[in-house]
Design a protein around this motif. Structure first.
Motif, PDB file in Angstrom:
ATOM      1  N   GLY A 314       5.568  15.591 -19.336  1.00 19.27           N
ATOM      2  CA  GLY A 314       5.552  14.515 -20.315  1.00 19.27           C
ATOM      3  C   GLY A 314       4.190  13.868 -20.451  1.00 19.27           C
ATOM      4  N   HIS A 315       3.428  13.811 -19.369  1.00 16.32           N
ATOM      5  CA  HIS A 315       2.077  13.262 -19.418  1.00 16.32           C
ATOM      6  C   HIS A 315       1.054  14.347 -19.764  1.00 16.32           C
ATOM      7  CE1 HIS A 315       3.963  10.330 -16.379  1.00 16.32           C
ATOM      8  NE2 HIS A 315       3.925   9.738 -17.547  1.00 16.32           N
ATOM      9  N   ASP A 376       8.858  23.745 -16.812  1.00 12.52           N
ATOM     10  CA  ASP A 376       8.913  22.637 -15.857  1.00 12.52           C
ATOM     11  C   ASP A 376       8.775  23.099 -14.415  1.00 12.52           C
ATOM     12  OD1 ASP A 376       9.263  21.037 -18.008  1.00 12.52           O
ATOM     13  OD2 ASP A 376      11.263  20.297 -17.461  1.00 12.52           O
ATOM     14  N   ARG A 377       7.905  22.391 -13.692  1.00 15.71           N
ATOM     15  CA  ARG A 377       7.689  22.510 -12.246  1.00 15.71           C
ATOM     16  C   ARG A 377       6.999  23.795 -11.826  1.00 15.71           C
ATOM     17  NH1 ARG A 377       6.595  18.493 -11.775  1.00 15.71           N
ATOM     18  NH2 ARG A 377       6.334  18.925  -9.573  1.00 15.71           N
ATOM     19  N   CYS A 378       6.489  24.603 -12.774  1.00  9.33           N
ATOM     20  CA  CYS A 378       5.773  25.823 -12.398  1.00  9.33           C
ATOM     21  C   CYS A 378       4.354  25.466 -11.965  1.00  9.33           C
ATOM     22  CB  CYS A 378       5.720  26.798 -13.568  1.00  9.33           C
ATOM     23  SG  CYS A 378       4.877  28.353 -13.161  1.00  9.33           S
ATOM     24  N   GLU A 471      12.892  14.077 -12.816  1.00 11.30           N
ATOM     25  CA  GLU A 471      11.807  13.241 -13.340  1.00 11.30           C
ATOM     26  C   GLU A 471      11.148  13.889 -14.555  1.00 11.30           C
ATOM     27  OE1 GLU A 471      10.671  11.280  -8.982  1.00 11.30           O
ATOM     28  OE2 GLU A 471       9.231  12.566 -10.006  1.00 11.30           O
ATOM     29  N   GLU A 472      11.030  15.222 -14.542  1.00  9.79           N
ATOM     30  CA  GLU A 472      10.450  15.917 -15.689  1.00  9.79           C
ATOM     31  C   GLU A 472      11.212  15.596 -16.972  1.00  9.79           C
ATOM     32  OE1 GLU A 472       7.791  17.553 -16.056  1.00  9.79           O
ATOM     33  OE2 GLU A 472       7.199  18.421 -14.146  1.00  9.79           O
ATOM     34  N   ALA A 476       9.632  13.672 -20.163  1.00 11.22           N
ATOM     35  CA  ALA A 476       9.359  14.493 -21.342  1.00 11.22           C
ATOM     36  C   ALA A 476      10.373  14.269 -22.451  1.00 11.22           C
ATOM     37  CB  ALA A 476       9.332  15.972 -20.955  1.00 11.22           C
ATOM     38  N   ASP A 477      11.635  14.095 -22.095  1.00 12.03           N
ATOM     39  CA  ASP A 477      12.696  14.031 -23.102  1.00 12.03           C
ATOM     40  C   ASP A 477      13.193  12.618 -23.373  1.00 12.03           C
ATOM     41  OD1 ASP A 477      12.702  16.881 -23.357  1.00 12.03           O
ATOM     42  OD2 ASP A 477      13.778  16.976 -21.458  1.00 12.03           O
ATOM     43  N   CYS A 478      12.721  11.668 -22.585  1.00 15.64           N
ATOM     44  CA  CYS A 478      13.048  10.261 -22.835  1.00 15.64           C
ATOM     45  C   CYS A 478      11.751   9.461 -22.972  1.00 15.64           C
ATOM     46  CB  CYS A 478      13.893   9.684 -21.694  1.00 15.64           C
ATOM     47  SG  CYS A 478      15.415  10.580 -21.363  1.00 15.64           S
TER      48      CYS A 478
END
Length: 595
Positions: A314-315, A376-378, A471-472, A476-478
């Motif tokens: 998201g960042h 995500d998380r890669c 948290e991702e 990212a989605d909120c």
């Protein structure tokens, strides 16, 4: 900062020779840089301050300047009785100053115990006693002096102000006959502490050769064109800050060493310095990615380097819209010849490095550009210094791809261990691997996914929930509601085991959203992503309610303690009415009814 100014960058051939020097390491890199770089008199390391008009002023230091300062400080330490192998605490505010003390102490063969000056005084005292420092140099000695007066037997040989070292008249003092000190490969050259939010911080040893292992390829791969400039936002009492400083010194790479990581201080320096690369922990990236983007300051950025806690998509996705990059820039380090020939593309790359003081450097590096699909998380594949990386079970057996387990690495860059704690060191070793303290999985292509810290896994009645993927989704989605967040596990009602909750900092335009509304929005996105829903959301409205450690990491342990009775004593956690927009501070806090 004109591009036509004399270059400070070491010639490529000189950098290639550094890669094969058998005695080069973290304890003598300045001496090698001075000897090998013909541009040694050109200023390239910049400190900064704001003048009386509010204007940013940069002050440059050449390799020769650094050597002069190192020697002057070393004379003070030597005259104070510091000898090889003795640990000395450096409790100095971030910026260039703690690095000068590091250079001086290692040139004497002493061991700088680098201490973040934001550490709580009582914790700091325990840590200094654990290390057994022979002396302390600090910006403010008031609290330590008071504690030592209460029990003089605990006092080290000296307790001195930083200003005393800076003002020292070294003209009549001789340095040791063998100076600079010639460290052996296994000599300890620094002690780096953990956050220490509970108990005495761990003290990670960095060794002369070990801390240089894996960084050799940066001599030819790290961008070092005449136009390249690095902004280091790392805490420079931390291994990450030392690592980037070592790299910059050997390359002669123009670098501004920041003394403050907050956006209000960083952005004006960005606009003056115009970096092409920014290295930081996530703390500053969160602020730079929030609200109006720093378009002017990041106009020339082609690479963002993150380590410490992993960054969130998201960042990252906002930051990579900034700056410009060579068309071929699709890897952590760009060969100089490529940088000169590739045309520019809009946007930048974000290198999310998974590393720690114990690993010696970032050993994985996931790369995101504006064109990169979300994953995500890669954190990508292991770097070449890693001889083996695996996902292990608790017995040390390698688990098949797709299975979640403990992340283990084999690499010469790993720490020799923890200072004065062989038992703790052994607890992180398993069947030849160093356990990083992370939970991960690997896919069939060899990419690793960082899911959580082992201590942060949420043990629910239906199985483990990993906080980082949750948290991702929130970030990212909120993103219209959530600016930053921390997901933790707390005891659920009626002995159900742990349940996940989120402490969130809201976006400026979402101050009137209730915790229940944010939870419902988040859960809709989590369910759609196949992840566990949240049992509750707490809204952070002050800094105290979103606690950060000395290096800017969210202190999940403090949050778990604070909300341990959220479901067993819910009456203690009622949500106040939303504050008027003009009364709510810029910093967010934990309120909100449990589900």
């Amino acid at each position: 900062m004109s591009e036509t100014a004399p270059t400070s960058v070491a010639p490529l051939e000189a950098r290639k020779r550094l890669m094969t020097e058998p005695d080069l390491g973290a304890g003598n890199f300045l001496a090698y840089a001075v000897d090998s770089n013909p541009n040694r008199a050109v200023p390239f390391v910049f400190s900064h301050h704001t003048d009386h008009r509010g204007q940013v002023v940069l002050r440059g230091h050449s390799l020769l300047d650094l050597a002069v300062l190192r020697d002057r400080y070393a004379k003070w330490y030597h005259s104070s009785g510091v000898r090889p192998g003795e640990p000395v605490a450096v409790v100095v505010a971030e910026g260039l100053e703690p690095l000068l003390h590091f250079l001086a102490l290692t040139a004497l063969g002493a061991i700088p115990a680098m201490v973040n000056d934001a550490m709580r005084p009582d914790v700091m005292l325990r840590y200094l006693e654990h290390v057994g420092v022979v002396g302390v140099v600090a910006d403010d000695t008031t609290r330590l002096a008071s504690a030592y007066r209460a029990d003089p037997r605990r006092r080290p040989r000296f307790l001195a102000l930083t200003a005393e070292v800076q003002a020292f008249d070294a003209a009549s003092v001789e340095l040791p006959a063998q100076y600079p000190y010639r460290p052996g490969p296994t000599d300890v050259v620094a002690l780096i502490h953990s956050s220490g939010t509970t108990g005495t911080p761990k003290s990670t040893m960095l060794a002369h050769r070990q801390f240089w292992e894996g960084k050799q390829p940066r001599m030819v791969r790290f961008p070092a064109e005449p136009y390249d400039r690095l902004m280091s936002l790392m805490p420079h009492t931390h291994a990450g800050g030392l690592s980037y400083f070592l790299t910059a010194v050997l390359l002669g790479l123009p670098t501004v060493v920041m003394a403050d990581w907050r956006r209000a201080a960083v952005e004006p320096v960005m606009e003056v310095f115009q970096p092409t690369m920014i290295a930081s922990f996530p703390r500053t990236f969160v602020e730079l990615a929030t609200g109006e983007l720093p378009v002017k300051g990041a106009a020339r950025v082609h690479s963002w380097f993150n380590t410490g806690d992993s960054a969130h998509h998201g960042h990252i996705r906002r930051l990579v819209q900034l700056g410009e990059r060579p068309a071929g820039l699709i890897k952590p380090w760009l060969l100089p010849s490529e940088a000169a020939t590739e045309s520019a593309l809009p946007g930048s790359q974000f290198v999310d490095g998974l590393g720690s003081s114990e690993m010696g450097m970032a050993l994985f590096g996931g790369i995101t550009t504006p064109e990169t699909p979300r994953n995500d998380r890669c954190v990508g594949k292991p770097l070449e210094v890693v001889t083996a990386a695996a996902v292990l079970d608790e017995s040390g057996r390698e688990l098949p791809d797709g299975t979640v387990g403990l992340l283990g690495v084999k690499t010469p860059s790993r720490t020799p261990g923890y200072w004065h704690d062989a038992r703790l060191t052994a607890s992180f070793e398993l069947d030849g691997y160093w356990l990083t303290g992370d939970v991960a999985r690997r896919d069939a292509e060899g990419n690793f996914y960082h899911l959580d810290r082992t201590v942060d896994v949420i043990d629910t009645a239906t199985g483990p929930v990993y906080s980082l993927p949750v948290e991702e989704v929130l970030l990212a989605d909120c993103a219209d509601v959530v600016q930053d967040c921390s997901v933790i596990g707390v005891p659920g009602p009626d002995g159900q085991g742990q349940v996940p909750i989120a402490v969130v900092r809201t976006q400026a335009g979402a101050r009137d959203r209730t915790a229940e509304a944010i939870r419902d929005k988040a859960n809709a996105e989590l369910v759609a992503a196949g992840l566990a829903p949240l049992a509750a959301v707490r809204i952070a409205r002050t800094e105290r309610d979103f606690p950060l450690g000395p290096t800017g990491k969210v202190l999940k342990r403090e949050l778990r303690t604070r909300y341990a009775t959220l479901f067993t004593e819910p009456a203690a956690f009622t949500e106040p009415a939303a504050e008027p927009a003009d009364r709510v501070g810029a910093e967010p806090v934990a309120v909100g009814d449990p589900a």
